[in-house]
Design a protein around this motif. Structure first.
Motif, mmCIF file in Angstrom:
data_model
loop_
_atom_site.group_PDB
_atom_site.id
_atom_site.type_symbol
_atom_site.label_atom_id
_atom_site.label_comp_id
_atom_site.label_asym_id
_atom_site.label_seq_id
_atom_site.Cartn_x
_atom_site.Cartn_y
_atom_site.Cartn_z
ATOM 1 N N MET A 40 0.836 -1.195 0.000
ATOM 2 C CA MET A 40 0.000 0.000 0.000
ATOM 3 C C MET A 40 0.870 1.243 0.000
ATOM 4 S SD MET A 40 -2.896 1.235 2.741
ATOM 5 C CE MET A 40 -4.151 0.182 2.038
ATOM 6 N N PHE A 41 0.631 2.097 -0.956
ATOM 7 C CA PHE A 41 1.327 3.376 -1.044
ATOM 8 C C PHE A 41 0.908 4.249 0.130
ATOM 9 C CE2 PHE A 41 1.113 7.855 -2.270
ATOM 10 C CZ PHE A 41 2.392 8.094 -2.718
ATOM 11 N N LEU A 42 1.864 4.899 0.768
ATOM 12 C CA LEU A 42 1.588 5.840 1.844
ATOM 13 C C LEU A 42 1.873 7.256 1.360
ATOM 14 C CD1 LEU A 42 3.110 4.007 4.955
ATOM 15 C CD2 LEU A 42 0.714 4.145 4.265
ATOM 16 N N SER A 43 0.907 8.132 1.519
ATOM 17 C CA SER A 43 1.063 9.503 1.046
ATOM 18 C C SER A 43 2.124 10.228 1.857
ATOM 19 C CB SER A 43 -0.270 10.250 1.165
ATOM 20 O OG SER A 43 -0.543 10.535 2.529
ATOM 21 N N VAL A 45 1.585 12.715 3.648
ATOM 22 C CA VAL A 45 0.996 12.973 4.953
ATOM 23 C C VAL A 45 1.259 11.793 5.880
ATOM 24 C CG1 VAL A 45 -1.135 13.496 6.190
ATOM 25 C CG2 VAL A 45 -0.777 14.416 3.890
ATOM 26 N N ASP A 46 1.073 10.572 5.372
ATOM 27 C CA ASP A 46 1.349 9.374 6.162
ATOM 28 C C ASP A 46 2.830 9.263 6.517
ATOM 29 O OD1 ASP A 46 -1.308 8.300 6.162
ATOM 30 O OD2 ASP A 46 -1.011 7.691 4.092
ATOM 31 N N GLN A 47 3.703 9.657 5.578
ATOM 32 C CA GLN A 47 5.137 9.546 5.818
ATOM 33 C C GLN A 47 5.568 10.431 6.987
ATOM 34 O OE1 GLN A 47 7.255 7.544 3.900
ATOM 35 N NE2 GLN A 47 5.570 6.861 2.609
ATOM 36 N N VAL A 48 4.970 11.621 7.089
ATOM 37 C CA VAL A 48 5.342 12.559 8.150
ATOM 38 C C VAL A 48 4.690 12.167 9.476
ATOM 39 C CG1 VAL A 48 5.150 14.949 8.939
ATOM 40 C CG2 VAL A 48 5.792 14.460 6.570
ATOM 41 N N LEU A 49 3.404 11.792 9.419
ATOM 42 C CA LEU A 49 2.675 11.427 10.639
ATOM 43 C C LEU A 49 2.927 9.958 10.972
ATOM 44 C CD1 LEU A 49 -0.703 13.295 10.023
ATOM 45 C CD2 LEU A 49 1.271 14.037 11.354
ATOM 46 N N ASN A 50 4.177 9.613 11.110
ATOM 47 C CA ASN A 50 4.582 8.231 11.323
ATOM 48 C C ASN A 50 5.002 8.050 12.783
ATOM 49 O OD1 ASN A 50 5.514 5.616 11.091
ATOM 50 N ND2 ASN A 50 7.466 6.225 10.197
ATOM 51 N N PHE A 51 4.021 8.028 13.660
ATOM 52 C CA PHE A 51 4.300 7.828 15.079
ATOM 53 C C PHE A 51 3.052 7.238 15.741
ATOM 54 C CE2 PHE A 51 3.094 12.239 14.300
ATOM 55 C CZ PHE A 51 1.971 12.385 15.101
ATOM 56 N N SER A 98 11.935 3.061 -4.134
ATOM 57 C CA SER A 98 11.494 4.442 -3.991
ATOM 58 C C SER A 98 12.096 5.133 -2.775
ATOM 59 C CB SER A 98 9.966 4.493 -3.894
ATOM 60 O OG SER A 98 9.519 3.864 -2.705
ATOM 61 N N GLY A 99 12.606 4.348 -1.817
ATOM 62 C CA GLY A 99 13.121 4.921 -0.586
ATOM 63 C C GLY A 99 12.020 5.414 0.339
ATOM 64 N N ARG A 100 10.772 5.025 0.068
ATOM 65 C CA ARG A 100 9.627 5.448 0.866
ATOM 66 C C ARG A 100 9.122 4.289 1.719
ATOM 67 N NH1 ARG A 100 6.657 9.899 -1.131
ATOM 68 N NH2 ARG A 100 4.808 8.969 -0.220
ATOM 69 N N LEU A 101 8.411 4.639 2.784
ATOM 70 C CA LEU A 101 7.748 3.622 3.581
ATOM 71 C C LEU A 101 6.454 3.199 2.898
ATOM 72 C CD1 LEU A 101 8.185 5.097 7.178
ATOM 73 C CD2 LEU A 101 9.306 3.056 6.263
ATOM 74 N N ASP A 102 6.238 1.894 2.796
ATOM 75 C CA ASP A 102 4.996 1.322 2.301
ATOM 76 C C ASP A 102 4.446 0.375 3.361
ATOM 77 O OD1 ASP A 102 5.291 2.609 -0.119
ATOM 78 O OD2 ASP A 102 6.108 0.861 -1.158
ATOM 79 N N VAL A 103 3.205 -0.029 3.181
ATOM 80 C CA VAL A 103 2.650 -1.093 4.019
ATOM 81 C C VAL A 103 2.633 -2.374 3.202
ATOM 82 C CG1 VAL A 103 0.654 -1.948 5.289
ATOM 83 C CG2 VAL A 103 1.241 0.473 5.378
ATOM 84 N N ASP A 104 3.356 -3.365 3.673
ATOM 85 C CA ASP A 104 3.370 -4.676 3.044
ATOM 86 C C ASP A 104 2.176 -5.452 3.587
ATOM 87 O OD1 ASP A 104 3.908 -7.097 1.900
ATOM 88 O OD2 ASP A 104 5.733 -7.506 3.051
ATOM 89 N N ILE A 174 -8.894 1.759 -1.094
ATOM 90 C CA ILE A 174 -8.872 2.638 -2.254
ATOM 91 C C ILE A 174 -7.449 3.106 -2.519
ATOM 92 C CG2 ILE A 174 -11.193 3.456 -1.793
ATOM 93 C CD1 ILE A 174 -9.942 6.107 -0.938
ATOM 94 N N ASN A 175 -7.211 3.450 -3.757
ATOM 95 C CA ASN A 175 -5.875 3.844 -4.186
ATOM 96 C C ASN A 175 -5.483 5.170 -3.554
ATOM 97 O OD1 ASN A 175 -3.547 4.457 -5.509
ATOM 98 N ND2 ASN A 175 -4.316 3.935 -7.532
ATOM 99 N N THR A 176 -4.493 5.135 -2.693
ATOM 100 C CA THR A 176 -4.083 6.363 -2.019
ATOM 101 C C THR A 176 -3.280 7.284 -2.921
ATOM 102 O OG1 THR A 176 -2.208 5.138 -1.120
ATOM 103 C CG2 THR A 176 -4.116 5.429 0.318
ATOM 104 N N SER A 177 -3.212 6.966 -4.202
ATOM 105 C CA SER A 177 -2.568 7.898 -5.122
ATOM 106 C C SER A 177 -3.353 9.198 -5.226
ATOM 107 C CB SER A 177 -2.435 7.264 -6.516
ATOM 108 O OG SER A 177 -3.717 7.000 -7.065
ATOM 109 N N MET A 178 -4.551 9.238 -4.655
ATOM 110 C CA MET A 178 -5.287 10.499 -4.604
ATOM 111 C C MET A 178 -4.498 11.538 -3.837
ATOM 112 S SD MET A 178 -9.133 9.117 -3.894
ATOM 113 C CE MET A 178 -9.926 10.678 -4.266
ATOM 114 N N GLN A 179 -3.522 11.092 -3.026
ATOM 115 C CA GLN A 179 -2.686 12.027 -2.293
ATOM 116 C C GLN A 179 -1.231 11.929 -2.739
ATOM 117 O OE1 GLN A 179 -3.258 13.319 1.772
ATOM 118 N NE2 GLN A 179 -4.674 11.616 2.048
ATOM 119 N N ARG A 180 -0.977 11.420 -3.926
ATOM 120 C CA ARG A 180 0.381 11.430 -4.444
ATOM 121 C C ARG A 180 0.762 12.855 -4.828
ATOM 122 N NH1 ARG A 180 2.551 6.376 -5.976
ATOM 123 N NH2 ARG A 180 1.011 4.692 -5.959
#
Length: 426
Positions: A40-43, A45-51, A98-104, A174-180
């Motif tokens: 799952m792609f994380l926007s 917003v998700d990358q920053v609010l990672n706590f 991508s060097g990004r956090l995803d949800v496996d 749903i595809n979180t690319s809405m926040q890409r």
């Protein structure tokens, strides 16, 4: 005058005598595990609010629902939820390409812990005052698993123990690319004037929160503002809010303006009055994007709004003008602004700079949720040692339209904060 709940920490129970009875993983139905594995792609917003955000929910005993029955109901409900929201059983992973956090979404399971305390609910004392020992009621990680394989989800999920109509898997995932982001070459500088971030993460190693815990001694205080006091604040603000403007004196706007004024003036000396103060607060962007995010969207859908003014203005301006500045900050967040802010996050990978963040739990619906064994007596976040975050949360067991304000400040600043709080309410 607002009710103050400041107490000596020595009066609080330091050890809740909690014993872990069971700590295990719960898995989705087997048929879910056979589906094609996905990430799952994380926007941004998700990358920053990672706590982690840890909460505790207290319930009165119900003879028809003893603990063992409640535990089994929650276990079954959790499995049902994972069948729809497959990522709840997944793991956070760094995508090497991508060097990004995803949800496996690997079906590795969610955490489920049962525990017992030697104390009764009455023996815990006043639940409103933040007791750091409440952290014993929350499991931060499963000891049997390595740190890099901890569940994304340990049970704190509301409503799932009732026979609700959950969304379909297609709606839930749903595809979180809405926040890409639009592109890596964002034009945010012309459309999105965000305060310079205090923390810039230079690489993809570990994330750092802006408002880090402090080692200095803090006084914790909770101020209760009744529904009648909120009404008076609205009336006070309406006296000086422009009739041609687009800002309303809502409950959130007036309480946030009150907090901003008190926090900014809590450590002001004469020479500091010309310095600027910036307040940050979250705004839900689900209805602000075009197209709108559906109600089943499961990622973080908030952006940080801000208001900025000289401390002298916060001292001298009419209260309604401070309320206007708070409302104007939220009004800035249009679809264009939100998209541009997401681009900004792609470039800076940090958090906007501000003197204080207001985190509102006031309207999250805790007071409206009724479980089979009854409504919660009290819900609250586990207290943390940060002086730049002020929490708002509802009075669940009393004045349903009132609000609690939780602040943590050094002693001298707390005394000033309280004086300005009472001055503004008078």
């Amino acid at each position: 005058m607002a009710t103050s709940y400041q107490e000596s920490s020595s009066l609080l129970l330091q050890d809740l005598k909690v014993t872990i009875k069971e700590a295990s993983l719960i898995f989705p139905f087997q048929e879910t595990l056979t589906h094609e594995r996905k990430s799952m792609f994380l926007s941004n917003v998700d990358q920053v609010l990672n706590f982690d955000v840890q909460t505790v929910h207290f319930f009165r005993p119900n003879k028809d629902f003893p603990p063992e029955i409640v535990s089994e109901m929650l276990r079954k409900a959790l499995v049902r939820a994972m069948d729809v929201y497959e990522f709840l059983a997944g793991r956070l992973r760094l995508n090497p390409s991508s060097g990004r956090l995803d949800v496996d979404c690997n079906g590795a399971g969610a955490g489920f812990v049962t525990a017992a305390s030697e104390y009764t609910l009455e023996e815990l004392g006043d639940l409103v005052y933040p007791n750091p020992a409440f952290a014993k009621l929350v499991t931060s990680q499963l000891q049997t698993l390595p740190k890099d394989d901890q569940p994304l989800f340990a049970f704190q999920f509301q409503n799932i123990s009732r026979q609700l109509s959950l969304p379909s898997k297609r709606e839930a995932l749903i595809n979180t690319s809405m926040q890409r982001p639009y592109s890596s070459q964002s034009s945010f500088s012309t459309t999105c004037h965000i305060p310079t971030p205090r923390v810039k993460i230079q690489d993809s190693e570990t994330t750092t929160t802006v408002f880090e815990a402090t080692s200095e001694h803090l006084d914790f205080n909770i101020f209760k503002i009744s529904s009648q006091q909120i009404l008076r604040l609205k009336e006070k603000a309406s006296e000086s809010i422009s009739s041609t403007g687009c800002v309303r004196a809502t409950g959130f706007n007036v309480v946030t303006a009150l907090v901003w004024r008190c926090k900014a003036l809590s450590f002001v000396e004469e020479e500091d009055l010309e310095k600027e103060s910036t307040i940050l607060y979250a705004v839900d962007i689900r209805g602000r994007l075009n197209p709108q995010l559906p109600s089943s969207y499961t990622g973080n859908a908030v952006l940080t709004a801000y208001a900025k003014a000289k401390r002298k203005a916060l001292l001298e301006e009419p209260f309604g003008r401070i309320v206007e500045m708070v409302g104007e900050g939220a009004n800035r967040i249009t679809d264009e602004y939100a998209r541009s802010a997401i681009d900004w996050g792609e470039m800076y990978k940090g958090f906007p700079h501000g003197e204080v963040l207001v985190s509102s739990w006031w309207k999250l619906g805790f007071a409206e949720v009724e479980y089979p064994w009854g409504k919660p007596k009290y819900c609250c976040p586990v207290v943390y040692h940060r002086k730049d975050i002020v929490l708002l949360f509802p009075d669940i067991d009393g004045d349903s339209k009132g609000v609690y304000v939780l602040a943590a400040l050094p002693s001298k600043e707390m005394a000033k904060f309280q004086n300005w709080f009472e001055d503004t309410l008078s």
